[in-house]
Design an enzyme around this catalytic site. Structure first.
Site, PDB file in Angstrom:
ATOM      1  N   GLU A  50       0.805  -1.219   0.000  1.00 54.31           N
ATOM      2  CA  GLU A  50       0.000   0.000   0.000  1.00 54.31           C
ATOM      3  C   GLU A  50       0.843   1.276   0.000  1.00 54.31           C
ATOM      4  OE1 GLU A  50      -3.103   0.319  -0.404  1.00 54.31           O
ATOM      5  OE2 GLU A  50      -3.998  -1.621   0.057  1.00 54.31           O
ATOM      6  N   GLU A  53       7.590 -22.196   7.243  1.00 58.90           N
ATOM      7  CA  GLU A  53       7.889 -21.350   8.395  1.00 58.90           C
ATOM      8  C   GLU A  53       8.855 -22.014   9.379  1.00 58.90           C
ATOM      9  OE1 GLU A  53       4.828 -21.742  11.942  1.00 58.90           O
ATOM     10  OE2 GLU A  53       3.807 -21.047  10.132  1.00 58.90           O
TER      11      GLU A  53
END
Length: 302
Positions: free
Chosen positions: A85, A116
């Site tokens: 953004e 992960e």
């Protein structure tokens, strides 16, 4: 390998929602909403740590460094969301704020098994973007123990870069590694262990503060107007016009003329109108003042 999650606050059982499956839909939603209201208060308690992180990010930007987010699952996706953004909202280069997620781009949409759990993957992802000592790494993990993130934090620290841990569990491995620890403790989730809920909301609030604070401190906000917004669609073209009008009290025609003259750059258009300059003069004045509108206007008057 057995992992002991019993000490993690985010893995605890919430007594407020123990019988949530027996409630009506409205009652169920009120329980969720009541728990969500605790999140902002938890974030409020860690504002001093967020302040330190924002100041470190601003300092890094001033030296040509970057802000790098690193996380797995929900945490990684939140970092990518916040990073993505920044260019349209603040006109930043795409490489200035970067989000990394365990498992790569595929993991944005679906879980990548065991990604992960690899310390090496976190290190490799930083090496692939040429992470260096000028950058700031924000490791994001609700648990505070995700190997992908701890691996990245340790590597960044070994280079002398500033490291930040964003987690929702006190005393975690990540907080012991990082230079700055941001730990909003939101308590047990409504659905036990579902850290995409309160923990995820807390992380999103903190990430908003990190980038918004850094952008304000680097001159990308004037008043409360996003004066470096890029007009990538018709809505944003009109937003630019509105921003110039709000910043200068000029009419729509003058705002549009100024934006047209400077190639659609809000800051330049604002300085043109307020300082009565042409586009080239306004652009030069902004450059001479580091892109800060208030400073440019003060020097124009003097």
């Amino acid at each position: 390998m057995k992992i002991d999650l019993s000490s993690l606050t985010t893995e605890g059982r919430n007594i407020q929602s123990e019988n949530i499956d027996m409630l009506s839909t409205e009652e169920m939603l009120r329980v969720i909403n009541s728990e969500d209201q605790k999140v902002a208060l938890a974030v409020e308690k860690v504002i001093p740590a967020i302040t330190r992180a924002v100041d470190a990010i601003v300092a890094a930007f001033g030296k040509g460094g970057r802000l790098i987010y690193c996380g797995a699952g929900t945490s990684g996706r939140l970092g990518i969301l916040d990073a993505s953004e920044c260019p349209p909202t603040y006109g930043t280069p795409h490489e200035q704020v970067v989000g990394l997620i365990a498992g790569g781009h595929k993991a944005i949409l679906q879980a990548v098994e065991n990604a992960e759990d690899s310390v090496a993957f976190g290190v490799d992802d930083l090496k692939n973007i040429q992470f260096n000592a000028r950058d700031v790494l924000v490791g994001i993990a609700a648990s505070g123990r995700t190997p992908y993130v701890t691996g990245a934090l340790n590597y960044a620290k070994s280079l002398g870069a500033t490291t930040v841990a964003l987690t929702c569990n006190e005393g975690s491995e990540m907080t012991q590694i990082a230079d700055i620890s941001i730990v909003p403790v939101v308590g047990a989730e409504v659905v036990t262990g579902s850290s995409r809920m309160k923990a995820g909301t807390a992380q999103k609030l903190v990430l908003n503060m990190l980038t918004t604070g850094a952008m304000i401190r680097t001159g990308k906000v004037y008043g409360n107007l996003m004066v470096d917004v890029e007009a990538t669609n018709m809505k944003l073209v009109q937003r630019q016009i509105n921003i110039v009008m709000q910043a200068t009290d000029c009419d729509q025609q003058m705002a549009k003329q100024a934006l047209d003259a400077c190639g659609g750059h809000c800051k330049t258009a604002i300085v043109m109108v307020l300082a009565n300059l042409n586009a080239e003069q306004a652009k030069q004045l902004l450059n001479d003042n580091g892109g800060f509108i208030r400073q440019a206007l003060a020097n124009a008057r003097s």
